[in-house]
Design an enzyme around this catalytic site. Structure first.
Site: not given
Ligand code: NAD
Ligand code: UDP
Ligand code: UDP
Length: 333
Positions: A33, A58, A98, A105, A144, A148, A174
């Site tokens: 996003n 997501v 999700n 699926r 956070y 996680k 990292t």
């Molecule tokens: P980053 O912020 O550069 O990347 C995260 C990406 O996720 C971004 O592109 C952001 O736009 C996207 N994003 C955030 N929320 C979103 C949402 N709701 N829907 C769709 N996209 C979304 O960070 P990164 O350093 O690349 O980290 C990547 C993953 O690794 C993360 O899950 C982070 O928690 C994990 N992580 C990173 C580090 C590190 O040191 N870089 C350490 C521990 C864990």
């Molecule tokens: N879901 C999705 N993509 C898929 C299948 C499921 O985003 O291809 C999402 C869906 O919206 C659901 C969630 O994943 O809410 C969890 O799916 P699950 O089958 O575990 O649960 P349920 O559908 O029974 O809530």
């Protein structure tokens, strides 16, 4: 050749992962996003017919046909994940649900990018996977950390309930090219401050430690983990066990950039862990993995990236992306 979904694929780690997967010949679907990621990180992949970019949050369901999922979507820097803590928690929890629903699926293997933050401010040092952590459940970092931890819990429940092929890696600090310049992480802050001859801001007295892994090493660990048998779930720590204080990092950055920046001391943020160092015995044993890039080499490459950004302020999309061809030859070499 597989079709592989990378959530958070336009971020720092995600974009390097997309590069590596394309270099291996896989078709890549990147979902992001752009909250903390950027188009500049993936601009060099956009004309590639085997790379697809979907702008999507997501926390909403997504229906795709894929063979594997790397679930990375989540802001990683305290500045960004604390800006909208409720959405950070939703991203981890609803994003996991999700992604797991999608796996259920399609049968796709699903790897969660978890974090060393699940150990909180650890009382055990270095941190093995068997340590359950010391996390503040309602502090500024908890959106956070607990997000996680909840995601890990969901991955295990989907495994137990639906026998899904899930995997969890816990990433320790990292760094590397494509870290965001403004996300307040220590490596990007120190490098930019040094290059601009501005004071280097050390929070607290600078005696707190972290262990820094270069991005290419980390991605190598991701790929190895994804290829393990279905019953190898983890969690497994991925990080560099070489521990440094923040003062040491500041001095090394100053030396490598040839900067005359002064070191200045500021308040330590709330809940800032005092020590962090991964125990990577499990990754060594089960993935035959350990970091190979030294801190000097990795910082050198990261400094070169930020130097380029500073000298080309009007050309973010032409950033010195490690292009597919360059990356492919690097991987072959
Ligand atoms: P980053 O912020 O550069 O990347 C995260 C990406 O996720 C971004 O592109 C952001 O736009 C996207 N994003 C955030 N929320 C979103 C949402 N709701 N829907 C769709 N996209 C979304 O960070 P990164 O350093 O690349 O980290 C990547 C993953 O690794 C993360 O899950 C982070 O928690 C994990 N992580 C990173 C580090 C590190 O040191 N870089 C350490 C521990 C864990
Ligand atoms: N879901 C999705 N993509 C898929 C299948 C499921 O985003 O291809 C999402 C869906 O919206 C659901 C969630 O994943 O809410 C969890 O799916 P699950 O089958 O575990 O649960 P349920 O559908 O029974 O809530
Ligand atoms: N830090 C610092 N100066 C900065 C940015 C961060 O001294 O300009 C410190 C921060 O307080 C922490 C360490 O560096 O102790 C690592 O911070 P970062 O945000 O990079 O990672 P995390 O705290 O998530 O490990």
């Amino acid at each position: 050749m597989k079709r592989i979904l990378v959530t958070g694929g336009a971020g720092f780690l995600g974009s390097h992962l997309c590069d590596r997967l394309r270099a291996q010949g896989h078709e890549v679907v990147c979902v992001d996003n752009f909250h903390t990621g950027s188009k500049a990180n993936i601009a060099h992949l956009l004309g590639d017919p085997a790379f697809e970019m979907i702008r999507h949050d997501v926390t909403e369901p997504l229906y795709l046909q894929v063979d594997q999922i790397f679930n990375l979507a989540c802001p990683a820097s305290p500045v960004y994940y604390q800006a909208d803590p409720i959405h950070t928690m939703k991203t981890s929890v609803l994003g996991a649900i999700n992604a797991l629903g999608l796996s259920r699926r399609t049968g796709a293997r699903n790897l969660l990018a978890s974090t060393s933050e699940v150990y909180g401010d650890p009382l055990v040092h270095p941190q093995p996977e068997s340590y359950w952590g010391n996390v503040n459940p309602h502090g500024l970092r908890s959106c956070y950390d607990e997000g996680k931890r909840s995601a890990e819990s969901l991955y295990f429940d989907y495994r137990r309930r639906h026998q899904l092929p899930v995997k969890i890696v816990r990433i320790f600090n990292t760094y590397g090219p494509r870290m965001q310049p403004d996300d307040g992480r220590v490596v990007s802050n120190f490098i930019l401050q040094a290059l601009k001859e501005q004071p280097i801001t050390i929070f607290g007295d600078g005696s707190q430690t972290r262990s820094f892994c270069y991005v290419d090493d980390l991605i190598d660990g991701f790929l190895r983990m994804m290829e393990t048998p279905d019953d190898q779930i983890g969690p497994v720590n991925l990080g560099n066990p070489e521990e440094h204080t923040m003062v040491e990092i500041a001095e090394l950055v100053r030396e490598l950039t040839g900067s005359r920046s002064k070191l200045v001391f500021a308040d330590l943020p709330a809940d800032d862990p005092k020590r962090r160092k991964p125990d990577i015995s499990l990754a060594r044993k089960t993935l035959n993995w350990q970091p190979t890039v030294s801190l000097e080499t990795g910082l050198g490459r990261t400094i070169a990236y930020f130097e380029w950004l500073l000298s080309h302020p009007d050309e973010p999309f032409a950033a010195p992306a490690v292009t597919l061809q360059e990356r492919a030859s690097e991987v072959r070499a």
